[in-house]
Scaffold this motif. Structure first.
Motif, mmCIF file in Angstrom:
data_model
loop_
_atom_site.group_PDB
_atom_site.id
_atom_site.type_symbol
_atom_site.label_atom_id
_atom_site.label_comp_id
_atom_site.label_asym_id
_atom_site.label_seq_id
_atom_site.Cartn_x
_atom_site.Cartn_y
_atom_site.Cartn_z
ATOM 1 N N PRO A 17 22.199 10.200 27.271
ATOM 2 C CA PRO A 17 23.240 10.276 28.294
ATOM 3 C C PRO A 17 22.783 11.200 29.420
ATOM 4 N N ALA A 18 23.271 10.933 30.612
ATOM 5 C CA ALA A 18 22.907 11.771 31.749
ATOM 6 C C ALA A 18 23.424 13.181 31.527
ATOM 7 N N ALA A 19 22.633 14.176 31.929
ATOM 8 C CA ALA A 19 23.063 15.563 31.839
ATOM 9 C C ALA A 19 24.214 15.758 32.815
ATOM 10 N N THR A 20 25.144 16.634 32.447
ATOM 11 C CA THR A 20 26.257 16.870 33.338
ATOM 12 C C THR A 20 26.266 18.317 33.770
ATOM 13 N N ARG A 42 19.741 20.626 36.811
ATOM 14 C CA ARG A 42 19.039 21.881 36.550
ATOM 15 C C ARG A 42 18.191 21.710 35.290
ATOM 16 N N TYR A 43 16.981 22.242 35.310
ATOM 17 C CA TYR A 43 16.066 22.103 34.179
ATOM 18 C C TYR A 43 16.730 22.556 32.875
ATOM 19 N N GLU A 44 17.428 23.678 32.931
ATOM 20 C CA GLU A 44 18.025 24.205 31.696
ATOM 21 C C GLU A 44 19.155 23.326 31.160
ATOM 22 N N ASP A 45 19.652 22.382 31.954
ATOM 23 C CA ASP A 45 20.710 21.484 31.495
ATOM 24 C C ASP A 45 20.198 20.121 31.014
ATOM 25 N N LEU A 46 18.909 19.880 31.118
ATOM 26 C CA LEU A 46 18.362 18.573 30.736
ATOM 27 C C LEU A 46 18.478 18.357 29.237
ATOM 28 N N GLN A 47 18.589 17.091 28.866
ATOM 29 C CA GLN A 47 18.611 16.707 27.457
ATOM 30 C C GLN A 47 17.241 16.142 27.106
ATOM 31 N N TRP A 48 16.655 16.613 26.029
ATOM 32 C CA TRP A 48 15.295 16.240 25.624
ATOM 33 C C TRP A 48 15.344 15.509 24.290
ATOM 34 N N GLN A 49 14.486 14.501 24.166
ATOM 35 C CA GLN A 49 14.357 13.742 22.927
ATOM 36 C C GLN A 49 12.883 13.691 22.538
ATOM 37 N N LEU A 65 15.665 11.370 33.773
ATOM 38 C CA LEU A 65 16.422 11.990 34.844
ATOM 39 C C LEU A 65 17.343 10.998 35.545
ATOM 40 N N ARG A 66 16.826 9.792 35.766
ATOM 41 C CA ARG A 66 17.606 8.795 36.499
ATOM 42 C C ARG A 66 17.033 7.413 36.244
ATOM 43 N N VAL A 67 17.910 6.442 36.113
ATOM 44 C CA VAL A 67 17.527 5.033 36.041
ATOM 45 C C VAL A 67 18.336 4.301 37.100
ATOM 46 N N ASP A 68 17.651 3.628 38.002
ATOM 47 C CA ASP A 68 18.336 2.870 39.052
ATOM 48 C C ASP A 68 19.083 1.709 38.398
ATOM 49 N N PRO A 69 20.388 1.594 38.636
ATOM 50 C CA PRO A 69 21.154 0.548 37.957
ATOM 51 C C PRO A 69 20.767 -0.866 38.387
ATOM 52 N N LYS A 70 20.159 -1.008 39.532
ATOM 53 C CA LYS A 70 19.799 -2.333 40.028
ATOM 54 C C LYS A 70 18.376 -2.729 39.612
ATOM 55 N N THR A 71 17.397 -1.840 39.819
ATOM 56 C CA THR A 71 15.989 -2.178 39.585
ATOM 57 C C THR A 71 15.447 -1.655 38.267
ATOM 58 N N GLN A 72 16.171 -0.738 37.628
ATOM 59 C CA GLN A 72 15.737 -0.029 36.420
ATOM 60 C C GLN A 72 14.585 0.939 36.693
ATOM 61 N N ALA A 73 14.216 1.143 37.974
ATOM 62 C CA ALA A 73 13.217 2.161 38.309
ATOM 63 C C ALA A 73 13.675 3.474 37.675
ATOM 64 N N LEU A 77 10.887 13.263 32.979
ATOM 65 C CA LEU A 77 9.979 14.373 32.710
ATOM 66 C C LEU A 77 9.486 14.248 31.288
ATOM 67 N N ILE A 78 8.224 14.597 31.076
ATOM 68 C CA ILE A 78 7.687 14.725 29.725
ATOM 69 C C ILE A 78 7.101 16.119 29.613
ATOM 70 N N ARG A 79 7.502 16.817 28.564
ATOM 71 C CA ARG A 79 6.916 18.137 28.297
ATOM 72 C C ARG A 79 6.149 18.045 26.987
ATOM 73 N N ILE A 80 5.024 18.740 26.970
ATOM 74 C CA ILE A 80 4.130 18.690 25.817
ATOM 75 C C ILE A 80 3.932 20.121 25.331
ATOM 76 N N PRO A 81 4.503 20.469 24.167
ATOM 77 C CA PRO A 81 4.443 21.854 23.704
ATOM 78 C C PRO A 81 3.058 22.300 23.255
ATOM 79 N N LYS A 82 2.305 21.385 22.670
ATOM 80 C CA LYS A 82 0.984 21.729 22.125
ATOM 81 C C LYS A 82 -0.050 20.762 22.698
ATOM 82 N N ALA A 83 -1.214 21.299 23.052
ATOM 83 C CA ALA A 83 -2.281 20.454 23.597
ATOM 84 C C ALA A 83 -2.446 19.215 22.726
ATOM 85 N N MET A 84 -2.670 18.087 23.396
ATOM 86 C CA MET A 84 -2.828 16.862 22.618
ATOM 87 C C MET A 84 -3.484 15.755 23.430
#
Length: 168
Positions: A17-20, A42-49, A65-73, A77-84
């Protein structure tokens, strides 16, 4: 070459769900077509999976962060905690990466690009590529239609953790 389409990532992307926050104004869809609204997150309000739940706390994480409802563009963000190492894969849409934090090495068609903070690249749809990321790295990604990940030989495993690009 065995093609594995990794649908978990797409399912995660569609279920987040979108962050509020007071600054967030989600996009709206009306009968005349998509109506766009300004938004801010805000970064601190983002939901991560987790992208690869089997890796536990070491799994890369995605925040849609966002999905365009028309084009699905999609912007994410992807965060990587450990080198990989992120094994060879491709996407159905054109993709861009902008490195926010850390270092990413992207490899495609035998070419490598090492990008630090502020670095940018573009990969056309269906181009096979792989990457290596340093500890605590963060990348902003855009795709010009729905985001998917199609693994060539499977998603990252524990053996990909801590990996650096091989010397040439």
């Amino acid at each position: 070459m065995r093609k594995i389409t990794w649908t978990l990532t797409l399912l995660v992307a569609l279920s987040i769900p979108a962050a509020t926050s007071a600054q967030h104004h989600p996009t709206a869809d009306n009968q005349a077509g998509a109506t766009q609204h300004a938004m801010g997150l805000r970064y601190e309000d983002l939901q991560w999976q987790p992208i690869v739940p089997e890796l536990g706390a070491d799994s890369p994480q995605v925040s849609i962060l966002r999905v365009d409802p028309k084009t699905q563009a999609t912007q994410l963000l992807i965060r990587i905690p450990k080198a990989m190492h992120v094994p060879m894969h491709w996407h159905s849409a054109n993709e861009t990466h902008t490195v926010i934090r850390g270092t990413f090495v992207f490899e495609h068609e035998g070419k490598r690009h090492e990008l630090g903070s502020g670095g940018f690249n573009y990969l056309p749809a269906r181009m096979h590529h792989q990457a290596w990321a340093t500890d605590d790295s963060l990348v902003f990604i855009t795709v010009d239609s729905g985001w998917d990940v199609n693994w060539v030989s499977g998603p990252p495993t524990r053996s990909d953790l801590g990996q650096r690009p091989p010397s040439r």
